[in-house]
Design an enzyme around this catalytic site. Structure first.
Site, short mmCIF file in Angstrom:
data_model
loop_
_atom_site.label_atom_id
_atom_site.label_comp_id
_atom_site.label_asym_id
_atom_site.label_seq_id
_atom_site.Cartn_x
_atom_site.Cartn_y
_atom_site.Cartn_z
N GLY A 12 0.88 -1.18 -0.03
CA GLY A 12 -0.04 0.12 -0.04
C GLY A 12 0.81 1.22 0.07
CG ASP A 14 0.46 4.93 4.92
OD1 ASP A 14 0.35 5.62 3.97
OD2 ASP A 14 -0.66 5.12 5.95
CB ALA A 80 -2.38 -5.10 6.42
CB SER A 124 -8.24 5.14 11.07
OG SER A 124 -9.04 6.05 10.34
CD GLU A 126 -13.63 7.23 8.60
OE1 GLU A 126 -14.56 7.00 9.34
OE2 GLU A 126 -13.57 8.13 7.82
CE1 TYR A 148 -10.06 0.95 7.66
CE2 TYR A 148 -10.81 3.15 8.27
CZ TYR A 148 -9.61 2.30 8.07
OH TYR A 148 -8.49 2.61 8.00
NE ARG A 183 -5.11 9.00 -0.04
CZ ARG A 183 -5.73 8.66 0.64
NH1 ARG A 183 -5.84 7.17 0.85
NH2 ARG A 183 -6.61 9.09 1.40
#
Ligand code: GDP
Length: 321
Positions: A12, A14, A80, A124, A126, A148, A183
């Site tokens: 990914g 990061d 991950a 996160s 979130e 999530y 991104r």
């Protein structure tokens, strides 16, 4: 002897930047890669001879134990997850398996196989969902609003609990949106920098966007992974918010990107309700007081520099084609 690090989510955004940073610092780097994602090594192809790929899956405890035993890492970075928020509504149980229970399996594997390894968990913003306060701090209550965010909140508390119960050096970095040329173009930052470059080169003529007044706390992914590494170099484990500490609107972003290519955004941008999000009341903005004071970390790239480097990257890439 070189330090060893294991990164999950190596392929990914990061994971690829962190691998670069650790290779630069002389680490021996291992990446946990799922068989199904092993076809997607684009972001790390330039590192292929510097990173050792080990096959394993966050859904499978024994594979994690094997990988940790084989690599015997000093540091483990869990980057991950199933991180696409809309998919977390259509596949909530699978999201929980990877993003929540996957962390339980990792922590349990560390406790059994390499209890002195230092562990970074990617939390996160979130987890805050609909927070009571803005900016958010490390003490702001978690009120996640999607599966999530719920899964990330579970993973966060498990990481803290393993630290308290078993004395693991395990800590959480609560990252806000972070961007880079790696991104995906479905995210508004990259969508805009790419469009500005394409319009400048005559490859496109207009750009449709949603809410121009939406604000985000955007930081550069390279700055964020540096903070992750710093977190694992301390005497004691602790949790930190990793953010830019400021917000900017989509309007400022688009203005800035078009300024970089010498164009007036208002001649090219139109608003399309299809890109509007329902329910976008609260501003997520992270306080970086704690990480600034305790770890002396702050972003090295400003908002304007980040926009510029992404526009430049896309201009260069497209001109080479
Ligand atoms: P995320 O919501 O933080 O995962 O990141 P995005 O980059 O997808 O969205 C950031 C913000 O930009 C949101 O508040 C969107 O409402 C706003 N936005 C405005 N126009 C667009 C657009 O065309 N695409 C996307 N993805 N977001 C947009």
């Amino acid at each position: 002897m070189a330090k060893k690090a294991l990164i999950t989510g190596l392929t990914g955004q990061d994971g690829s930047y962190l691998a670069e940073l650790l290779v630069e610092k002389g680490y021996q780097v291992f990446g946990l890669v799922r068989r199904s994602s092993s076809g997607n090594l684009d972001r790390i192809s330039h590192l292929s001879d510097k990173v050792q790929i080990l096959s394993g899956d966050l859904l499978d405890q024994s594979s994690l134990m094997d990988v940790i035993t084989e690599s015997s890492p000093d540091e483990i970075y869990n980057l991950a997850s199933q991180s696409y928020v809309p998919l977390s509504w259509t596949q909530p149980a699978l999201t929980a398996e990877y993003t929540a229970l996957g962390v339980s399996r990792l922590l349990e594997s560390i406790r059994r196989c390499k209890p002195d390894a230092r562990f970074y968990q990617a939390s996160s913003s979130e987890v805050f969902g609909q927070p009571d306060e803005s900016p958010q701090t490390e003490r702001t209550a978690f009120r996640p609003r999607n599966p999530y965010g719920v899964a990330k909140a579970y993973a966060h508390w498990m990481t803290v609990n393993y630290r308290q119960k078993y004395g693991l050096y395990s800590c959480c970095g609560i990252t806000y949106t972070h961007e880079s040329p790696r991104r995906g173009t479905e995210f508004v930052f990259r969508k805009i920098t790419l469009a500005a470059a394409m319009i400048k080169l005559g490859m496109s003529h207009d750009l449709k966007l949603g809410n121009l007044d939406a604000r985000r706390d955007w930081c550069y992914a390279k700055d964020a992974v540096h903070a992750m590494w710093v977190m694992l170099q301390q005497d004691k484990p602790d949790d930190f918010i990793i953010a830019s500490g400021e917000t900017h609107s989509v309007r400022e972003l688009v203005e800035c990107a078009f300024r970089c290519v010498g164009l007036d955004w208002e001649n090219y941008v139109s608003v399309d309700p299809a890109f509007y999000r329902p329910d976008e009341a609260v501003q997520l903005i992270g306080s970086i007081d704690k990480i600034g004071k305790q770890l002396n970390w702050q972003p090295q790239y400003s908002f304007e520099q980040l926009v510029e480097l992404m526009v430049d990257h896309d201009l260069k890439r497209l001109s080479e084609k």
